[in-house]
Design a protein around this motif. Structure first.
Motif, PDB file in Angstrom:
ATOM      1  N   PRO A 113       0.828  -1.216   0.000  1.00  0.00           N
ATOM      2  CA  PRO A 113       0.000   0.000   0.000  1.00  0.00           C
ATOM      3  C   PRO A 113       0.854   1.254   0.000  1.00  0.00           C
ATOM      4  N   ALA A 114       0.257   2.361  -0.420  1.00  0.00           N
ATOM      5  CA  ALA A 114       0.929   3.653  -0.347  1.00  0.00           C
ATOM      6  C   ALA A 114       0.999   4.117   1.104  1.00  0.00           C
ATOM      7  N   VAL A 115       1.990   4.949   1.398  1.00  0.00           N
ATOM      8  CA  VAL A 115       2.142   5.544   2.722  1.00  0.00           C
ATOM      9  C   VAL A 115       1.669   6.988   2.644  1.00  0.00           C
ATOM     10  N   GLY A 116       0.699   7.344   3.472  1.00  0.00           N
ATOM     11  CA  GLY A 116       0.121   8.678   3.418  1.00  0.00           C
ATOM     12  C   GLY A 116       0.958   9.703   4.165  1.00  0.00           C
ATOM     13  N   VAL A 117       1.255  10.825   3.500  1.00  0.00           N
ATOM     14  CA  VAL A 117       1.951  11.948   4.117  1.00  0.00           C
ATOM     15  C   VAL A 117       1.337  13.237   3.579  1.00  0.00           C
ATOM     16  N   GLU A 118       1.661  14.353   4.206  1.00  0.00           N
ATOM     17  CA  GLU A 118       1.266  15.649   3.671  1.00  0.00           C
ATOM     18  C   GLU A 118       2.326  16.085   2.672  1.00  0.00           C
ATOM     19  N   ALA A 119       1.977  16.103   1.397  1.00  0.00           N
ATOM     20  CA  ALA A 119       2.952  16.384   0.347  1.00  0.00           C
ATOM     21  C   ALA A 119       3.342  17.857   0.348  1.00  0.00           C
ATOM     22  N   VAL A 120       4.644  18.094   0.195  1.00  0.00           N
ATOM     23  CA  VAL A 120       5.192  19.443   0.073  1.00  0.00           C
ATOM     24  C   VAL A 120       5.737  19.660  -1.338  1.00  0.00           C
ATOM     25  N   GLY A 168       6.675  17.009  -4.765  1.00  0.00           N
ATOM     26  CA  GLY A 168       6.768  15.651  -5.280  1.00  0.00           C
ATOM     27  C   GLY A 168       8.044  15.331  -6.013  1.00  0.00           C
ATOM     28  N   ARG A 169       8.871  16.344  -6.308  1.00  0.00           N
ATOM     29  CA  ARG A 169      10.111  16.089  -7.041  1.00  0.00           C
ATOM     30  C   ARG A 169      11.038  15.178  -6.252  1.00  0.00           C
ATOM     31  N   GLY A 170      11.561  14.169  -6.907  1.00  0.00           N
ATOM     32  CA  GLY A 170      12.517  13.277  -6.266  1.00  0.00           C
ATOM     33  C   GLY A 170      11.899  12.061  -5.608  1.00  0.00           C
ATOM     34  N   ALA A 171      10.558  12.022  -5.495  1.00  0.00           N
ATOM     35  CA  ALA A 171       9.926  10.890  -4.820  1.00  0.00           C
ATOM     36  C   ALA A 171      10.171   9.588  -5.572  1.00  0.00           C
ATOM     37  N   GLY A 172      10.029   9.615  -6.887  1.00  0.00           N
ATOM     38  CA  GLY A 172      10.267   8.409  -7.670  1.00  0.00           C
ATOM     39  C   GLY A 172      11.700   7.923  -7.585  1.00  0.00           C
ATOM     40  N   GLU A 173      12.625   8.866  -7.503  1.00  0.00           N
ATOM     41  CA  GLU A 173      14.038   8.495  -7.399  1.00  0.00           C
ATOM     42  C   GLU A 173      14.374   7.937  -6.008  1.00  0.00           C
ATOM     43  N   ALA A 174      13.703   8.458  -4.967  1.00  0.00           N
ATOM     44  CA  ALA A 174      13.873   7.870  -3.641  1.00  0.00           C
ATOM     45  C   ALA A 174      13.399   6.427  -3.644  1.00  0.00           C
ATOM     46  N   PHE A 175      12.280   6.188  -4.319  1.00  0.00           N
ATOM     47  CA  PHE A 175      11.792   4.815  -4.496  1.00  0.00           C
ATOM     48  C   PHE A 175      12.875   3.978  -5.172  1.00  0.00           C
ATOM     49  N   GLY A 176      13.478   4.528  -6.224  1.00  0.00           N
ATOM     50  CA  GLY A 176      14.508   3.796  -6.949  1.00  0.00           C
ATOM     51  C   GLY A 176      15.721   3.477  -6.103  1.00  0.00           C
ATOM     52  N   GLY A 177      16.162   4.434  -5.297  1.00  0.00           N
ATOM     53  CA  GLY A 177      17.322   4.184  -4.438  1.00  0.00           C
ATOM     54  C   GLY A 177      17.078   3.061  -3.463  1.00  0.00           C
ATOM     55  N   VAL A 198      10.158  11.815   0.855  1.00  0.00           N
ATOM     56  CA  VAL A 198      10.700  12.853  -0.020  1.00  0.00           C
ATOM     57  C   VAL A 198       9.589  13.781  -0.502  1.00  0.00           C
ATOM     58  N   ALA A 199       8.404  13.240  -0.754  1.00  0.00           N
ATOM     59  CA  ALA A 199       7.271  14.081  -1.157  1.00  0.00           C
ATOM     60  C   ALA A 199       6.883  15.061  -0.061  1.00  0.00           C
ATOM     61  N   SER A 200       7.238  14.750   1.175  1.00  0.00           N
ATOM     62  CA  SER A 200       6.893  15.628   2.293  1.00  0.00           C
ATOM     63  C   SER A 200       7.985  16.651   2.589  1.00  0.00           C
ATOM     64  N   ARG A 201       9.043  16.666   1.747  1.00  0.00           N
ATOM     65  CA  ARG A 201      10.177  17.567   1.970  1.00  0.00           C
ATOM     66  C   ARG A 201      10.504  18.335   0.678  1.00  0.00           C
ATOM     67  N   PRO A 202      11.132  19.510   0.805  1.00  0.00           N
ATOM     68  CA  PRO A 202      11.635  20.187  -0.385  1.00  0.00           C
ATOM     69  C   PRO A 202      13.033  19.697  -0.738  1.00  0.00           C
ATOM     70  N   ALA A 203      13.535  20.102  -1.888  1.00  0.00           N
ATOM     71  CA  ALA A 203      14.952  19.939  -2.267  1.00  0.00           C
ATOM     72  C   ALA A 203      15.334  18.536  -2.693  1.00  0.00           C
ATOM     73  N   ALA A 204      14.469  17.848  -3.415  1.00  0.00           N
ATOM     74  CA  ALA A 204      14.727  16.580  -4.109  1.00  0.00           C
ATOM     75  C   ALA A 204      15.961  15.806  -3.669  1.00  0.00           C
ATOM     76  N   SER A 205      17.120  15.991  -4.325  1.00  0.00           N
ATOM     77  CA  SER A 205      18.282  15.138  -4.078  1.00  0.00           C
ATOM     78  C   SER A 205      18.789  15.242  -2.646  1.00  0.00           C
TER      79      SER A 205
END
Length: 260
Positions: free
Chosen positions: A193-200, A202-211, A237-244
């Motif tokens: 299942p997805a994990v629910g957070v308050e999104a800030v 979305g940049r970098g979320a897919g790459e965090a998944f990849g790592g 990562v979706a709940s934080r700014p600054a992707a990488s």
């Protein structure tokens, strides 16, 4: 690089760029006085995410032609990660396909479908190049939209099965709020299942998944655990700014999962 390649866990191949990240998140980008400059790009962010987990990583980018590629390093790394964006134009297309052929399915080769509609006039144009990359990849990962581009199918499990039929050994389909599913050639089927957070941001979320996907595969985790941790990493990562620079540690992900 050849001498150090034996110890590399991951080489990613694709885009590197610079992102402008505003300190004042409540303001529109045009009104931010001094945005912070950070490295960005899908291949770069995956390498950053895996490095955050203690993995030795390198990024191969801006190769002018296939003659500049270090084939020893590409073959020696435990994981090679390539992206669909790199297939959209030359010289990235030829360099990426040459790297895949040189690697010859040694170790783990991940194809991040990474579909960017602004780079392809028509999905039909992309499909043959995606099919060629899948013939050399052992793992395929993408959103449902990206999987549809690669396979022509929309139903998630059918997409995964088609990715396996094209050549991959493991297919991972990300479905946003509906979670993620994966199918292995040995018949294993897993959903998380997805994990629910308050999104800030979305940049970098897919790459965090990849790592975390790379980390889980290299750690020998069960597929269910890998997907749960990867999904939680994307949520953080979706709940934080600054992707990488937002990529989480393993302990942060475990803490989020423990909170339910």
């Amino acid at each position: 690089m050849a001498e150090s390649a034996r110890s590399l866990d991951l080489i990613t191949m694709g885009r590197t760029g610079v992102d402008l990240c505003p300190h004042q998140s409540v303001l529109p980008p045009t009104r931010v006085a001094s945005p912070e400059k950070i490295f960005d790009g899908s291949a770069t962010n995956v390498a950053a995410a895996a490095a955050r987990l203690g993995r030795s990583t390198a990024v191969l980018t801006c190769a002018g032609d296939t003659g500049e590629l270090d084939y020893f390093a590409i073959r020696a790394a435990r994981v090679l990660w390539i992206t669909g964006t790199a297939l959209s134009e030359e010289p990235g297309r030829s360099a990426t396909l040459a790297a895949l052929k040189a690697r010859d399915r040694a170790g783990t080769t991940v194809f991040d479908l990474d579909w960017r509609p602004e780079l392809w006039p028509d999905p039909e144009e992309a499909r043959p190049y995606y099919a060629e990359a899948l013939r050399h990849a052992t793992v395929a990962v993408g959103t449902l939209d990206e999987c549809e581009v690669a396979t022509g199918l929309r139903e998630p499990r059918a997409c995964a099965e088609q990715l396996l039929a094209t050549g991959a050994e493991l297919a991972v389909v990300k479905r946003g709020a509906e979670g993620v599913l994966a199918v292995h050639r040995d018949g294993t089927f897993v959903e998380a299942p997805a994990v629910g957070v308050e999104a800030v941001d979305g940049r970098g979320a897919g790459e965090a998944f990849g790592g975390f996907l790379v980390h889980g595969l290299l750690s020998g985790w069960e597929l269910k655990k890998t997907l749960r941790h990867a999904g939680a990493a994307a949520a953080l990562v979706a709940s934080r700014p600054a992707a990488s620079r937002a990529m989480p540690t393993e302990s942060e992900v475990e803490a989020l999962l423990a909170r339910g």
